[in-house]
Design an enzyme around this catalytic site. Structure first.
Site, PDB file in Angstrom:
ATOM      1  N   TYR A 124       0.831  -1.203   0.000  1.00 55.42           N
ATOM      2  CA  TYR A 124       0.000   0.000   0.000  1.00 55.42           C
ATOM      3  C   TYR A 124       0.872   1.261   0.000  1.00 55.42           C
ATOM      4  O   TYR A 124       0.638   2.209  -0.761  1.00 55.42           O
ATOM      5  CB  TYR A 124      -0.884  -0.055   1.240  1.00 55.42           C
ATOM      6  CG  TYR A 124      -1.861   1.080   1.422  1.00 55.42           C
ATOM      7  CD1 TYR A 124      -2.938   1.266   0.555  1.00 55.42           C
ATOM      8  CD2 TYR A 124      -1.722   1.954   2.503  1.00 55.42           C
ATOM      9  CE1 TYR A 124      -3.845   2.298   0.756  1.00 55.42           C
ATOM     10  CE2 TYR A 124      -2.627   2.974   2.715  1.00 55.42           C
ATOM     11  CZ  TYR A 124      -3.687   3.144   1.835  1.00 55.42           C
ATOM     12  OH  TYR A 124      -4.581   4.169   2.045  1.00 55.42           O
ATOM     13  N   LYS A 183       1.055   4.101  -2.870  1.00 55.72           N
ATOM     14  CA  LYS A 183       0.643   5.465  -2.554  1.00 55.72           C
ATOM     15  C   LYS A 183       1.757   6.479  -2.793  1.00 55.72           C
ATOM     16  O   LYS A 183       1.488   7.635  -3.142  1.00 55.72           O
ATOM     17  CB  LYS A 183       0.146   5.540  -1.110  1.00 55.72           C
ATOM     18  CG  LYS A 183      -1.206   4.845  -0.888  1.00 55.72           C
ATOM     19  CD  LYS A 183      -2.263   5.362  -1.860  1.00 55.72           C
ATOM     20  CE  LYS A 183      -3.667   4.958  -1.485  1.00 55.72           C
ATOM     21  NZ  LYS A 183      -4.674   5.409  -2.475  1.00 55.72           N
TER      22      LYS A 183
END
Length: 306
Positions: free
Chosen positions: A167, A171
């Site tokens: 993640y 991001k």
């Protein structure tokens, strides 16, 4: 919906708009006069499964409130379906003015236990999905010489967090993607910004909370509703934000932060160049006081939300 609505006449796509933050952005965008494509695959928090219900329910809510919206159920994680999301806007409304890249999934695991599949699929949805959507819209925006992208990043990447290498990597990739779009497309009056949200959502609900400190942190996040993230996101789509591009914002309850971007903070040099020995004796001791500690998001945002 009066003539003062900030998105009057605009058509926007919000991905992952069936629940949580995306839902609130879609509702507010419609209230501000936009025609909205409500995209949601309708899968679980880890990306498995699909259902038309979440997107359809948001479209129904928008229509009940007097707004205009259509649903779309395609995945952002592949180029052809992502193109179809753009096509949905053109087929129904004849144009496109803004894209909110909000769709996402979580598959958390401590790094040495993270599977290759879990890394790849999270990067695919977040980073590749943001690219596919933006790339499909870019030519339209170039031709009409206008358009706005709002991409969602996270302090898990900007600052750090445990168990989220997939993640966080995605991001942070989105931050680079957004800045590149802003640079490449500024000449066409196309804007691109990132928003890092603090809000309780289905994805945040998957965070493990075992210690008292972790439970207290989750309780603080639960108090932060997704509706708090929507105003900035919708503003960035509006003409009032025409001079705002290439930035990273964070939203936490009623606080808005402009986040830093990487710049040199300290330097050392030796006219004769460096060796492993002089790096150890000179460079690292000189730089060490400016090293970043292994902070997590919660270490930096340690006060209660305002």
């Amino acid at each position: 919906m009066g003539s003062t609505a900030s998105l009057d006449g605009k058509v926007v796509i919000v991905t992952g708009a069936g629940r949580g933050i995306g839902r609130e952005i879609a509702l507010l965008a419609a209230a501000e006069g936009a025609k909205v494509v409500v995209n949601d695959l309708g899968g679980a928090a880890d990306g498995d499964g699909a259902s038309a219900a979440p997107a359809e329910e948001v479209v129904e809510e928008i229509r009940k409130r007097g707004g205009i919206a259509v649903p779309n159920f395609d995945s952002v994680a592949e180029a052809v379906p992502a193109n179809n999301i753009i096509k949905t806007a053109l087929d129904h409304f004849g144009r496109l003015d803004g894209v909110v890249n909000n769709a996402g999934i979580l598959r958390d695991a401590i790094f040495h236990k993270m599977s290759v599949v879990d890394f790849e699929v999270v990067v695919k949805v977040h980073l590749f999905g943001s690219f596919y959507m933006s790339h499909a819209a870019a030519r339209l925006f170039r031709e009409q010489e206008s358009g706005a992208f709002v991409h969602f990043t996270s302090t898990s990447g900007l600052i750090g967090n445990f168990g989220q290498a997939n993640y966080a990597a995605a991001k942070m990739g989105i931050v680079g993607l957004s800045k590149s779009i802003a640079l490449d497309m500024a000449r066409f009056n196309v804007r691109s910004n990132c928003v890092s949200p603090f809000a309780w959502s289905r994805l945040i609900g998957t965070i493990p909370a075992q210690t008292e400190a972790e439970k207290a942190r989750v309780a603080r996040i639960q108090a932060m509703g997704p509706e708090k993230v929507a105003p900035l996101s919708v503003f960035l789509l509006s003409d009032a934000a025409r001079d705002v591009t290439g930035q990273i914002f964070a939203v936490r309850m009623n606080e808005i932060f402009l986040m830093g971007q990487s710049r040199p903070i300290r330097s050392v040099h030796r006219s004769q160049g460096w060796t492993c020995e002089t790096l150890a004796q000179h460079a690292m001791p000189a730089l060490k006081s400016a090293f970043y500690p292994l902070d997590r998001s919660g270490d930096i945002f340690a006060w209660d939300p305002v």
